[in-house]
Write a protein that holds these residues in place. Sequence first.
Motif, short mmCIF file in Angstrom:
data_model
loop_
_atom_site.label_atom_id
_atom_site.label_comp_id
_atom_site.label_asym_id
_atom_site.label_seq_id
_atom_site.Cartn_x
_atom_site.Cartn_y
_atom_site.Cartn_z
N TYR A 47 1.71 1.21 -5.42
CA TYR A 47 2.00 0.75 -4.06
C TYR A 47 1.98 1.92 -3.07
N ALA A 48 2.18 3.14 -3.56
CA ALA A 48 2.21 4.31 -2.67
C ALA A 48 0.86 5.01 -2.56
N LEU A 49 -0.18 4.43 -3.16
CA LEU A 49 -1.50 5.08 -3.13
C LEU A 49 -2.03 5.23 -1.71
N TYR A 102 -0.03 8.53 -0.43
CA TYR A 102 -0.27 9.81 -1.10
C TYR A 102 -1.61 9.77 -1.84
N ALA A 103 -2.22 10.93 -1.97
CA ALA A 103 -3.52 11.03 -2.63
C ALA A 103 -3.39 10.78 -4.12
N GLY A 105 -3.18 11.29 -7.89
CA GLY A 105 -2.77 12.47 -8.62
C GLY A 105 -1.55 13.17 -8.06
N ALA A 106 -1.08 12.76 -6.89
CA ALA A 106 0.09 13.39 -6.29
C ALA A 106 1.34 13.11 -7.11
N ASP A 107 2.24 14.10 -7.14
CA ASP A 107 3.49 13.91 -7.87
C ASP A 107 4.28 12.72 -7.36
N GLU A 108 4.19 12.43 -6.08
CA GLU A 108 4.97 11.34 -5.48
C GLU A 108 4.61 9.98 -6.09
N LEU A 109 3.46 9.87 -6.72
CA LEU A 109 3.05 8.60 -7.31
C LEU A 109 3.65 8.35 -8.68
N ASN A 130 11.85 10.25 -10.84
CA ASN A 130 10.94 9.60 -9.91
C ASN A 130 10.29 10.63 -8.99
N GLY A 131 8.97 10.48 -8.79
CA GLY A 131 8.23 11.45 -8.01
C GLY A 131 8.64 11.53 -6.56
N LEU A 132 9.18 10.47 -6.00
CA LEU A 132 9.65 10.50 -4.62
C LEU A 132 11.02 11.15 -4.49
#
Length: 843
Positions: free
Chosen positions: A443-445, A448-449, A451-455, A517-519
């Motif tokens: 859902y966060a694609l 964030y790009a 491969g980003a940690d936030e995903l 969690n990445g976020l």
Amino acid sequence: MQKKIKLAAIAICYSSLAFAQSVGNGQKNEVQNESAFTFTESQLGEDDNITQNVTIINSNSNVYASGVGYLFSPVRFRYRAFNQKYNEVYINGMPMNDMESGQFRFSLIGGLNNQTRNSDTSLPFENNAYMVSAMAGSTNYDFRPVNMPRGHRVSIAAANRSYTARGVYSYNSGLNSKGWAFSAGLTYRWASRGYVEGTFYNSLSYFLGVQKVLGSRMQHSLSFTTWGNPTERGTQGAATDESYWLANDYQYNPYWGYQNGKKRNSRVVNEFSPSALFTWDWKIDNDMKLTTTLGGKLGHYSSTKLNYNNTDNPQPDYYKLLPSSYYDVFDPADTGNRTEASLVGWTKAYNYLTASKANRQVNWDRLYLANANASAQGADAMYYVENRHSNQSMLTLASTLNANINKLTTWNLGVILATSRTHHYKTMEDLLGATSFHNINTYALGTYAPGADELQYDLNHPNALVGKGDIFAYDYNIFVNKGYAWTSFTRTFGRLHGLAAIKAGGTSMSRDGKMRNGLFPNNSFGGSGTATFAEATGKLALTLNAGRGHTFSMGASYGWNAPTASVAFQAAEMNNDFVTNLKNERVFSSEIGYQYLSSWLHANVSAYYSYVDRVTEWIPIYFDDINSFSYVSLTNNAKRFYGVEAGLDFKLSSAFNLKFLGTVSEAKYANNANVRYLNSTKGTYDTDVLLNKGMRESGTPLTALSAGISYHQGGWYVDLNGNYYDRIYLSYSPYYRYQKVLAKLGRVDESNNYIVSSQDKGKGGFMLDGSIGRNIYLKKGSLSINLMVTNILNNRRIVTGGYEQSRSDATASGNTRGYKFSANPKKFYAYGTNGMLNITYKF
């Protein structure tokens, strides 16, 4: 007497100390390894997506309270519209409410109709021997084998409710000459299809108890009881009136569909909470008794859900599939969505959805085909079935001293210690033919790009491949510890009877995350810290016997309640953050009443007022303005509950009784709430003001009236009741009441006052219920036959609950949608004519 009281108090203290030591040992915050009527699941509303609104309230001295629970159960009536957490349930003096939500799940004792007949229920300002009565009343079930009626009991039932067949067997030995008593029970409930299409039911309940009475004067009694209720059931979902109209069925269920020609439900609940109690009763003398119960449960609860990944929502009643998403049937001024082309789209959608039942249900075969195509291209599953788990381990110690000081005075004293751990996590139930799925936040694609940690849902195991049964998305524990001491004192002064009671203690709660969690990489894995709240409640009540059958009563209480752990965390699925401004609830409750009792009339009338403030509530919703799912905390809520309730029982003759009972009540928010919500795709917080002042408590009729006639004579039992329900509010959506949203939409009048939408209501109406039965006494035992029919006139338009949709009538970019979420609340409707035929043989 004083010496015996001291001795009993020491025993209470030592039992509490022993409990504390067993819970400790380096394992902090972790557990070591029919009253007057009978409820069925269709009356209790077990489904996790339907609030359990029924409150068991029964007092032999109150016509209204003793009848309201059963009579109004088809519409999920709540006593005084209180949240279920204000009604407390005990077994052998031990509290059984869920420690995280505060509510009691009636499914915990599902199928134990014979065992739950022996109970003691107290109204809010009545005294009892097991605790200070809660604001919505308290019930204590006695599971001691020696107190259950001796003999065998066999019953079979056929119904068209949640289940269609039920078989029950129970045996109670009574106390034998050696001081032993045994009790056992077995119940099976089943339906390949319940009243609602797509639902099913499969449940086995067991009960086993043994008790030993010791001492020459039967001073001591030790009892052990265990029970459980493994259940699997397919559930029902709410729908909009448009969907009910298209299906021509007020029980349309969007949760099921056909797979290879067979029905499959997407929302299947599995529940099993094996529980056990050990109770020691010490009869110190004829005027004093100490009861200590140690018990626990190992709860397992899961509920499946059909979900999707970077594709269209597969729900058959998704708004984009409905005719009104093409042509705006609600707003004549919306010319942009009322064109000829729009009408063509409306007609095409209408024709498709009405052509076949299969077109209105989940198309499982299409989902499998889509996943097969995705797998052929090396992509993750587009559709899958997830399983949300909440497994609670609970251990509780309750010890109570009951003393009759003299003929006019009683004193009760008790302590309760309890601890629980609830493990929340999500597993992959079914990949629906796909070959891969990764544990990332798709859902966060857009934010964030790739491969980003936030995903990453779990940075400790990035890009983990998820297979059937694997945990993904979230995994955490919630720990809750409680401790209370309480006492109540009653004394009679001539015609005046007084009650004074107080409870004091505290609650602590914490979270322990199992995924990073990445976020929230620094605030999701591991412990959250502990929030601790002190609690106290005081209560006073007076009853005046004015003579000649007239009795007057009054009571008042005030206290501080800790917030429940279920609302204490801002986004427990993502991080360790507690809700901002989390405080104790302040609770005031009061009541005045009058009772008249004579040989021909029994009447009760009561007026009550309760005020609760600093209430914290929590809801997850999709928020269009941020194009993201949001976790919303509402703090500083205040609520008022007030109304009148009355019951009249006229004895027309030795066989006929005429009864009237009803309530007209109010349950509304008294102020506007503070809002803080989390954007789940960015990991950011925002604040707002929710203009919810004047909103009502939902899912229960605030006006409920009943008139009935009964014939009981010669073994025959005939009852007919006409019930009327009104002012049934739906759960309000915060979206159209956010201050910032209203300002953005220009919902402000000339005086700069915000224009707030009125809360949606469901339609009430009249329902006729009846029952007929016969008791037949045989040479050995007795036979009873009973037929209960609800909604005889088949009024299917009474709403039993529902909610406003929380999405916007405009897209995130500001374009007006043809579909109007604000005009399409989702509802549940009452069952049409339904009943149960029950045959029981006792010997």
